[in-house]
Design a protein around this motif. Structure first.
Motif, PDB file in Angstrom:
ATOM      1  N   GLN A 109       1.192  -1.085   0.119  1.00  0.00           N
ATOM      2  CA  GLN A 109      -0.281  -0.212   0.094  1.00  0.00           C
ATOM      3  C   GLN A 109       0.678   1.456  -0.159  1.00  0.00           C
ATOM      4  N   GLN A 110       1.868   1.672   0.445  1.00  0.00           N
ATOM      5  CA  GLN A 110       2.559   2.039   0.748  1.00  0.00           C
ATOM      6  C   GLN A 110       3.442   2.517  -0.602  1.00  0.00           C
ATOM      7  N   TRP A 111       3.931   1.574  -1.536  1.00  0.00           N
ATOM      8  CA  TRP A 111       4.686   0.981  -2.231  1.00  0.00           C
ATOM      9  C   TRP A 111       2.960   2.506  -2.979  1.00  0.00           C
ATOM     10  N   MET A 112       2.622   1.750  -3.860  1.00  0.00           N
ATOM     11  CA  MET A 112       1.266   2.231  -4.566  1.00  0.00           C
ATOM     12  C   MET A 112       0.976   3.375  -4.376  1.00  0.00           C
ATOM     13  N   ALA A 113       1.209   4.338  -2.322  1.00  0.00           N
ATOM     14  CA  ALA A 113       0.364   5.263  -2.074  1.00  0.00           C
ATOM     15  C   ALA A 113       1.929   6.469  -2.812  1.00  0.00           C
ATOM     16  N   ASP A 114       3.163   5.832  -2.613  1.00  0.00           N
ATOM     17  CA  ASP A 114       4.286   6.556  -3.772  1.00  0.00           C
ATOM     18  C   ASP A 114       4.347   6.321  -5.041  1.00  0.00           C
ATOM     19  N   GLY A 115       3.335   5.782  -5.731  1.00  0.00           N
ATOM     20  CA  GLY A 115       3.490   5.316  -6.750  1.00  0.00           C
ATOM     21  C   GLY A 115       4.835   4.978  -7.481  1.00  0.00           C
ATOM     22  N   LEU A 116       5.006   4.081  -6.911  1.00  0.00           N
ATOM     23  CA  LEU A 116       6.229   3.055  -6.940  1.00  0.00           C
ATOM     24  C   LEU A 116       5.962   1.661  -7.943  1.00  0.00           C
ATOM     25  N   ILE A 117       4.594   1.424  -7.870  1.00  0.00           N
ATOM     26  CA  ILE A 117       4.252   0.125  -8.250  1.00  0.00           C
ATOM     27  C   ILE A 117       2.462   0.712  -8.827  1.00  0.00           C
ATOM     28  N   GLY A 118       1.936  -0.212  -9.656  1.00  0.00           N
ATOM     29  CA  GLY A 118       0.994  -0.212 -10.252  1.00  0.00           C
ATOM     30  C   GLY A 118       0.855  -0.504 -10.862  1.00  0.00           C
ATOM     31  N   LYS A 119      -0.291  -1.238 -11.909  1.00  0.00           N
ATOM     32  CA  LYS A 119      -1.077  -1.401 -13.363  1.00  0.00           C
ATOM     33  C   LYS A 119      -0.377  -1.173 -13.631  1.00  0.00           C
ATOM     34  N   VAL A 120       0.063  -1.752 -15.104  1.00  0.00           N
ATOM     35  CA  VAL A 120       0.861  -1.336 -15.654  1.00  0.00           C
ATOM     36  C   VAL A 120      -0.350  -0.092 -16.853  1.00  0.00           C
ATOM     37  N   THR A 121      -0.190   1.026 -17.408  1.00  0.00           N
ATOM     38  CA  THR A 121      -0.752   2.001 -18.020  1.00  0.00           C
ATOM     39  C   THR A 121      -0.581   1.607 -19.337  1.00  0.00           C
ATOM     40  N   ASP A 122      -1.751   2.092 -19.938  1.00  0.00           N
ATOM     41  CA  ASP A 122      -1.815   2.404 -21.721  1.00  0.00           C
ATOM     42  C   ASP A 122      -0.488   3.268 -22.373  1.00  0.00           C
ATOM     43  N   ALA A 123      -0.354   3.899 -21.491  1.00  0.00           N
ATOM     44  CA  ALA A 123       1.047   5.024 -21.942  1.00  0.00           C
ATOM     45  C   ALA A 123       1.935   4.026 -21.880  1.00  0.00           C
ATOM     46  N   GLN A 124       2.745   3.897 -20.762  1.00  0.00           N
ATOM     47  CA  GLN A 124       3.786   2.152 -20.823  1.00  0.00           C
ATOM     48  C   GLN A 124       3.804   1.420 -21.691  1.00  0.00           C
ATOM     49  N   ALA A 125       2.757   0.630 -21.837  1.00  0.00           N
ATOM     50  CA  ALA A 125       2.597  -0.925 -22.844  1.00  0.00           C
ATOM     51  C   ALA A 125       2.766  -0.268 -24.482  1.00  0.00           C
ATOM     52  N   GLN A 126       2.111   1.005 -24.484  1.00  0.00           N
ATOM     53  CA  GLN A 126       3.122   1.934 -26.053  1.00  0.00           C
ATOM     54  C   GLN A 126       4.428   1.977 -25.536  1.00  0.00           C
ATOM     55  N   SER A 127       5.063   2.557 -25.314  1.00  0.00           N
ATOM     56  CA  SER A 127       6.186   3.038 -25.008  1.00  0.00           C
ATOM     57  C   SER A 127       7.025   2.083 -25.325  1.00  0.00           C
ATOM     58  N   TRP A 128       6.441   0.991 -24.773  1.00  0.00           N
ATOM     59  CA  TRP A 128       7.993  -0.595 -24.181  1.00  0.00           C
ATOM     60  C   TRP A 128       7.179  -0.937 -25.896  1.00  0.00           C
ATOM     61  N   LEU A 129       6.119  -0.875 -26.216  1.00  0.00           N
ATOM     62  CA  LEU A 129       6.235  -1.407 -27.818  1.00  0.00           C
ATOM     63  C   LEU A 129       6.582  -0.628 -28.654  1.00  0.00           C
ATOM     64  N   GLU A 130       6.592   0.243 -28.100  1.00  0.00           N
ATOM     65  CA  GLU A 130       7.441   1.028 -29.680  1.00  0.00           C
ATOM     66  C   GLU A 130       9.163   1.274 -30.058  1.00  0.00           C
ATOM     67  N   SER A 131       9.234   1.197 -28.659  1.00  0.00           N
ATOM     68  CA  SER A 131      10.894   0.388 -28.332  1.00  0.00           C
ATOM     69  C   SER A 131      10.834  -0.971 -28.169  1.00  0.00           C
ATOM     70  N   ASN A 132      10.887  -1.521 -28.302  1.00  0.00           N
ATOM     71  CA  ASN A 132      10.297  -2.885 -28.571  1.00  0.00           C
ATOM     72  C   ASN A 132      11.249  -3.466 -27.319  1.00  0.00           C
ATOM     73  N   ALA A 133      10.908  -3.231 -26.255  1.00  0.00           N
ATOM     74  CA  ALA A 133      11.429  -2.892 -24.613  1.00  0.00           C
ATOM     75  C   ALA A 133      11.311  -3.676 -24.243  1.00  0.00           C
ATOM     76  N   GLU A 134      13.161  -4.593 -23.576  1.00  0.00           N
ATOM     77  CA  GLU A 134      12.661  -5.826 -22.719  1.00  0.00           C
ATOM     78  C   GLU A 134      12.956  -5.853 -21.309  1.00  0.00           C
ATOM     79  N   LEU A 135      11.935  -6.096 -20.615  1.00  0.00           N
ATOM     80  CA  LEU A 135      11.725  -5.804 -19.515  1.00  0.00           C
ATOM     81  C   LEU A 135      12.408  -6.959 -18.098  1.00  0.00           C
ATOM     82  N   TRP A 136      12.626  -7.140 -17.140  1.00  0.00           N
ATOM     83  CA  TRP A 136      12.883  -7.830 -15.809  1.00  0.00           C
ATOM     84  C   TRP A 136      11.394  -8.232 -15.221  1.00  0.00           C
ATOM     85  N   ALA A 137      10.579  -8.872 -15.460  1.00  0.00           N
ATOM     86  CA  ALA A 137       9.817 -10.145 -14.994  1.00  0.00           C
ATOM     87  C   ALA A 137       9.549 -11.262 -14.581  1.00  0.00           C
ATOM     88  N   VAL A 138       8.207 -11.609 -13.558  1.00  0.00           N
ATOM     89  CA  VAL A 138       8.211 -12.492 -12.539  1.00  0.00           C
ATOM     90  C   VAL A 138       6.834 -12.609 -12.502  1.00  0.00           C
TER      91      VAL A 138
END
Length: 102
Positions: A59-88
């Motif tokens: 809850q603290q991380w969410m309140a601080d904006g450090l974690i949250g659902k991936v936004t459409d803007a993030q998804a679009q940016s990652w698509l355009e840059s063919n981003a490589e992400l760490w995932a688990v």
């Protein structure tokens, strides 16, 4: 959670963390099950806290904006840059993080 259990969980999660292309992850974004983790945090630490149901930290991380659902803007940016992400996977979530820039 005892320290030994926490260490075992951390080792398990660390071993399940992988670098993946955004193209491989898009379907999880589409299902609404993807959480973005800020580069300011350690992906494995966040995954361990979520797996251990540490509501206060999450809850603290969410309140601080450090974690949250991936936004459409993030998804679009990652698509355009063919981003490589760490995932688990921490069911029901897929946690993703951009590589830290040094």
């Amino acid at each position: 959670m005892t320290e030994t259990n926490n260490d075992l969980l951390r080792a398990k999660i660390n071993g399940e963390t992988a670098r993946m292309q955004w193209m491989e992850l898009q379907r999880f974004f589409a299902s609404g099950a993807m959480i973005a983790v800020s580069e300011q945090l350690d992906l494995v630490d966040v995954a361990v806290r979520i797996a251990a149901d540490d509501k206060q930290a999450v809850q603290q991380w969410m309140a601080d904006g450090l974690i949250g659902k991936v936004t459409d803007a993030q998804a679009q940016s990652w698509l355009e840059s063919n981003a490589e992400l760490w995932a688990v996977v921490i069911k029901p979530w897929i946690l993703v993080q951009r590589e830290k820039m040094h």
